[in-house]
Design an enzyme around this catalytic site. Structure first.
Site, PDB file in Angstrom:
ATOM      1  N   GLU A 195      39.328 -18.267-130.775  1.00 13.28           N
ATOM      2  CA  GLU A 195      38.394 -19.359-131.019  1.00 13.28           C
ATOM      3  C   GLU A 195      39.162 -20.646-130.707  1.00 13.28           C
ATOM      4  O   GLU A 195      40.261 -20.846-131.229  1.00 13.28           O
ATOM      5  CB  GLU A 195      37.955 -19.336-132.489  1.00 13.28           C
ATOM      6  CG  GLU A 195      36.888 -20.360-132.753  1.00 13.28           C
ATOM      7  CD  GLU A 195      36.417 -20.401-134.206  1.00 13.28           C
ATOM      8  OE1 GLU A 195      36.742 -19.488-134.985  1.00 13.28           O
ATOM      9  OE2 GLU A 195      35.720 -21.369-134.538  1.00 13.28           O
ATOM     10  N   ARG A 224      47.416  -7.308-138.817  1.00 14.89           N
ATOM     11  CA  ARG A 224      47.855  -8.603-138.288  1.00 14.89           C
ATOM     12  C   ARG A 224      49.335  -8.801-138.589  1.00 14.89           C
ATOM     13  O   ARG A 224      49.906  -8.139-139.436  1.00 14.89           O
ATOM     14  CB  ARG A 224      47.001  -9.729-138.851  1.00 14.89           C
ATOM     15  CG  ARG A 224      47.105  -9.916-140.353  1.00 14.89           C
ATOM     16  CD  ARG A 224      46.031 -10.867-140.883  1.00 14.89           C
ATOM     17  NE  ARG A 224      46.187 -12.225-140.420  1.00 14.89           N
ATOM     18  CZ  ARG A 224      45.275 -12.884-139.684  1.00 14.89           C
ATOM     19  NH1 ARG A 224      44.160 -12.306-139.319  1.00 14.89           N
ATOM     20  NH2 ARG A 224      45.481 -14.120-139.329  1.00 14.89           N
ATOM     21  N   LYS A 270      45.160 -20.697-138.960  1.00 13.15           N
ATOM     22  CA  LYS A 270      44.867 -21.912-138.193  1.00 13.15           C
ATOM     23  C   LYS A 270      44.351 -23.030-139.091  1.00 13.15           C
ATOM     24  O   LYS A 270      44.639 -24.193-138.853  1.00 13.15           O
ATOM     25  CB  LYS A 270      43.840 -21.603-137.097  1.00 13.15           C
ATOM     26  CG  LYS A 270      44.511 -21.128-135.820  1.00 13.15           C
ATOM     27  CD  LYS A 270      43.547 -21.161-134.667  1.00 13.15           C
ATOM     28  CE  LYS A 270      42.610 -19.984-134.741  1.00 13.15           C
ATOM     29  NZ  LYS A 270      41.809 -19.819-133.523  1.00 13.15           N
TER      30      LYS A 270
HETATM   31  P1  ATP Z   1      41.355 -18.126-138.233  1.00 13.08           P
HETATM   32  O1  ATP Z   1      42.715 -18.665-138.618  1.00 13.08           O
HETATM   33  O2  ATP Z   1      40.326 -19.161-137.951  1.00 13.08           O
HETATM   34  O3  ATP Z   1      40.906 -16.934-139.036  1.00 13.08           O
HETATM   35  P2  ATP Z   1      42.284 -16.406-136.197  1.00 13.08           P
HETATM   36  O4  ATP Z   1      43.736 -16.631-136.464  1.00 13.08           O
HETATM   37  O5  ATP Z   1      41.642 -15.133-136.478  1.00 13.08           O
HETATM   38  O6  ATP Z   1      41.451 -17.559-136.817  1.00 13.08           O
HETATM   39  P3  ATP Z   1      41.202 -16.319-133.555  1.00 13.08           P
HETATM   40  O7  ATP Z   1      41.186 -17.398-132.557  1.00 13.08           O
HETATM   41  O8  ATP Z   1      39.911 -15.796-134.037  1.00 13.08           O
HETATM   42  O9  ATP Z   1      42.086 -16.848-134.720  1.00 13.08           O
HETATM   43  O10 ATP Z   1      42.125 -15.132-133.087  1.00 13.08           O
HETATM   44  C1  ATP Z   1      42.084 -14.558-131.812  1.00 13.08           C
HETATM   45  C2  ATP Z   1      42.597 -13.159-131.891  1.00 13.08           C
HETATM   46  O11 ATP Z   1      43.912 -13.138-132.403  1.00 13.08           O
HETATM   47  C3  ATP Z   1      41.752 -12.312-132.802  1.00 13.08           C
HETATM   48  O12 ATP Z   1      41.494 -11.074-132.159  1.00 13.08           O
HETATM   49  C4  ATP Z   1      42.596 -12.126-134.024  1.00 13.08           C
HETATM   50  O13 ATP Z   1      42.336 -10.900-134.643  1.00 13.08           O
HETATM   51  C5  ATP Z   1      44.012 -12.195-133.446  1.00 13.08           C
HETATM   52  N1  ATP Z   1      44.944 -12.671-134.459  1.00 13.08           N
HETATM   53  C6  ATP Z   1      44.850 -13.786-135.193  1.00 13.08           C
HETATM   54  N2  ATP Z   1      45.865 -13.881-136.073  1.00 13.08           N
HETATM   55  C7  ATP Z   1      46.633 -12.785-135.892  1.00 13.08           C
HETATM   56  C8  ATP Z   1      47.828 -12.280-136.512  1.00 13.08           C
HETATM   57  N3  ATP Z   1      48.439 -12.939-137.488  1.00 13.08           N
HETATM   58  N4  ATP Z   1      48.325 -11.110-136.056  1.00 13.08           N
HETATM   59  C9  ATP Z   1      47.715 -10.447-135.062  1.00 13.08           C
HETATM   60  N5  ATP Z   1      46.601 -10.854-134.451  1.00 13.08           N
HETATM   61  C10 ATP Z   1      46.042 -11.996-134.849  1.00 13.08           C
HETATM   62 MG    MG Z   2      39.253 -15.380-136.188  1.00 10.91          MG
END
Ligand code: ATP
Ligand code: MG
Length: 563
Positions: A37, A263, A273
């Site tokens: 996003e 994650r 974020k």
């Molecule tokens: P928010 O902080 O708004 O929840 P997010 O960190 O999930 O957002 P996105 O932009 O939706 O951010 O993430 C893009 C992709 O990265 C998604 O598929 C998410 O699952 C993956 N992702 C985000 N954070 C992690 C993490 N800590 N470890 C592994 N994958 C991640």
């Molecule tokens: Mg997300």
């Protein structure tokens, strides 16, 4: 198949699933996507997802898409869209022609929403957000039907079209999928799939005032793009039944499947974020690319090579259970990579002046220095030497304890690539602080070895006072004092006040004036450093990427422990 072959072939459960799907003909080729996003910069958690998605696509001869999940116009910006593309490329991955935006599918998604309404599988609800929440029930109690749930198809279509036409205010109505208010899975209790939001979108401008939710956009975008394996983090596991329900009930062109993995969590680090955005907005850090940030751009600015991040992600692996990784592992990957690639230089961070009394005043010479002992091809350079030099303040002790092998009164040590010197006198100011050392050198030890075979136990780095260049050096520590920042109270209170140390007037060998941006170098005995973009022709600024392990610190700690 031998044991090792089996291990190599297995990798992790995601790769096992993909291999099984390919072997059984359930998928012709692998298509994955990384779906950020655009509401912030990417962090090292995202790197895990990027390496997984692009990695498996590459390994199995498929492709990986970069898709912006841009369904929430209020938080998304062009700056983030650009930075995300930069960061993915910098990490070493290429989406080719496959750059997509969920917003490109808005018209199709809208049509599919009408399709659900026509099939009596979606309805317009006039309840407020608050009332919807109250009707939703809990984990132990079923939800209650909305009074608007049984609206006629025609009425729903009319209201939904008027939602699109902009007749209603934000939040006045929503479109909900009609699934099951008694479902054990709260995500299936008539989830909202469209909401009214009179907000300009970075890409579609004012074309829309209703926007699909993540759940309605994500799986359908996967289907439109022909994604076969939609890999996401565990928090979406409970959304999978909804993902499947939508795919089953919509005229989508393909049937993607969602798989969840754990994650990345790191001690002393925040990978949210929302919180990172707060730190940037609140001025607790210098920006998204502050070298203390866990962002890709922060790590890059700190001098961390992309290969080290890829190596780190490979080592932590992919699993189905959450855990938290030590920062030391990341540091280890950074050191290991840089040890092989980084050229060595001499830099003194906390200078102490040394005058070599028997070295001719006004004389100077160029001494040969090895650029990288791990890589003969890196060759050699020369370093200027003269009567006055700087050494590291820490490398001298007037009254040294037993295991201190560096310079002390009357003791002889080696100056790297130069000579043996012996300390003959210590000069102090009125407060008793050592301000200068007087030494003698042995001209027969040029290059750093004594022809008579005598040994010294310490080798110091140094910089010629007349030739060295001055620089600011920034040292970084964990941004937070707690391994679990924010676990008790406001996360801002957990910020480490000593996370940034700025050293002014460091002295570096002259070759460092030509350091290139993006190149990480080892300052011998100190660590790895890179030029910071704050540098200008008349001011050099270096960031410490990571320290070398300090054996003395360990010995000291052990000694202290023994009391
Ligand atoms: P928010 O902080 O708004 O929840 P997010 O960190 O999930 O957002 P996105 O932009 O939706 O951010 O993430 C893009 C992709 O990265 C998604 O598929 C998410 O699952 C993956 N992702 C985000 N954070 C992690 C993490 N800590 N470890 C592994 N994958 C991640
Ligand atoms: Mg997300």
């Amino acid at each position: 198949m031998s044991g090792t072959e089996a291990e190599e072939r297995s990798g992790d459960f995601i790769r096992d699933i993909i291999r099984a799907d390919l072997d059984a003909g359930r998928a012709g080729s692998v298509v994955t996507r990384f779906p950020p996003e655009p509401n912030g910069y990417l962090h090292i958690g995202h790197a895990k997802s990027i390496c997984l998605n692009f990695g498996v696509a590459e390994e199995f001869g498929g492709r990986c898409h970069l898709r912006f999940d841009d369904t929430n116009p209020t938080r998304e910006e062009h700056e983030f869209i650009a930075s995300i593309q930069d960061d993915v490329r910098w990490l070493g991955f290429d989406w080719g022609d496959h750059l997509y935006f969920a917003s490109d599918n808005f018209e199709t998604l809208y049509g599919w929403a009408e399709h659900l309404i026509s099939e009596a599988k979606a309805y317009v609800d006039d309840l407020s957000q608050d009332e919807i929440r109250k009707h939703r029930g809990t984990l132990t109690e079923p939800g209650r039907n909305s009074p608007y749930r049984e609206r006629a198809v025609e009425k729903n279509l009319d209201l939904f079209r008027r939602m699109r036409a902009g007749e209603f205010a934000d939040g006045a109505r929503v479109l909900r999928a009609k699934i099951d208010m008694a479902s054990g899975n709260i995500n299936l209790r008539d989830p909202v799939i469209y909401r009214i939001l009179h907000a300009e979108h970075p890409r579609t401008g004012n074309a829309w005032c209703i926007y699909p939710t993540y759940d309605f956009a994500h799986g359908q975008s996967d289907a439109i793009e022909g994604v076969t394996h939609s890999l996401c983090t565990l928090e979406f596991e409970d959304h999978r039944p909804l993902y499947d329900w939508l795919i089953d009930n919509l005229p989508v062109p393909a049937r993607p499947r969602q798989y969840e993995f754990a994650r990345l969590n790191l001690f002393y680090t925040v990978l949210s974020k929302r919180i990172l955005t707060g730190l940037v907005a609140g001025g607790q850090v210098g920006g998204w690319d502050d070298p203390r940030m866990p962002t890709i751009s922060g790590l890059r600015r700190r001098g961390v090579p992309a290969a080290a991040i890829r190596d780190f992600v490979k080592r932590i692996g992919i699993s189905k259970s959450d855990n938290t990784v030590e920062v030391a592992l990341l540091d280890h990957c950074i050191r290991e990579g840089l040890n092989k690639t980084a050229e060595r230089r001499l830099g003194v961070l906390r200078p102490l002046k040394v005058v070599i009394e028997n070295y001719d005043e006004g004389a100077e010479e160029e001494l040969d220095a090895i650029n990288n002992p791990e890589d003969a091809a890196a060759g050699t350079r020369t370093v200027p030497f003269s009567r006055e030099i700087y050494i590291e303040r820490d490398d001298f002790m007037e009254d040294p304890p037993k295991k201190f092998f560096r310079l002390a009164p009357g003791r002889e040590v080696r100056l790297r690539y130069a000579y043996f010197i012996t300390c003959t006198d210590v000069i102090k100011d009125d407060a008793g602080v050592v301000t200068e050392l007087r030494c003698t050198y042995d001209p027969a030890t040029r290059g750093g070895n004594a022809p008579d075979g005598r040994k010294v136990r310490g080798t110091l780095h140094w910089v010629s006072a007349a030739h060295g260049v001055e620089a600011e050096v920034r040292l970084f520590d964990h941004l937070f004092t707690r391994p679990d920042p924010g676990a008790e109270g406001d996360i801002v209170d957990d910020i480490n006040p000593e996370s940034l140390t700025v050293l002014k007037r460091c002295r570096l060998e002259p070759a460092l004036a030509d350091a290139r941006p993006g190149e990480t170098l080892q300052f011998e005995r100190q660590g790895y450093f890179c030029l910071d973009p704050d540098s200008s022709p008349d001011k050099l600024v270096f960031n410490r990427t990571v320290a070398l392990r300090d054996s003395w610190a360990k010995i000291k700690a052990k000694g202290a422990g023994k009391g």
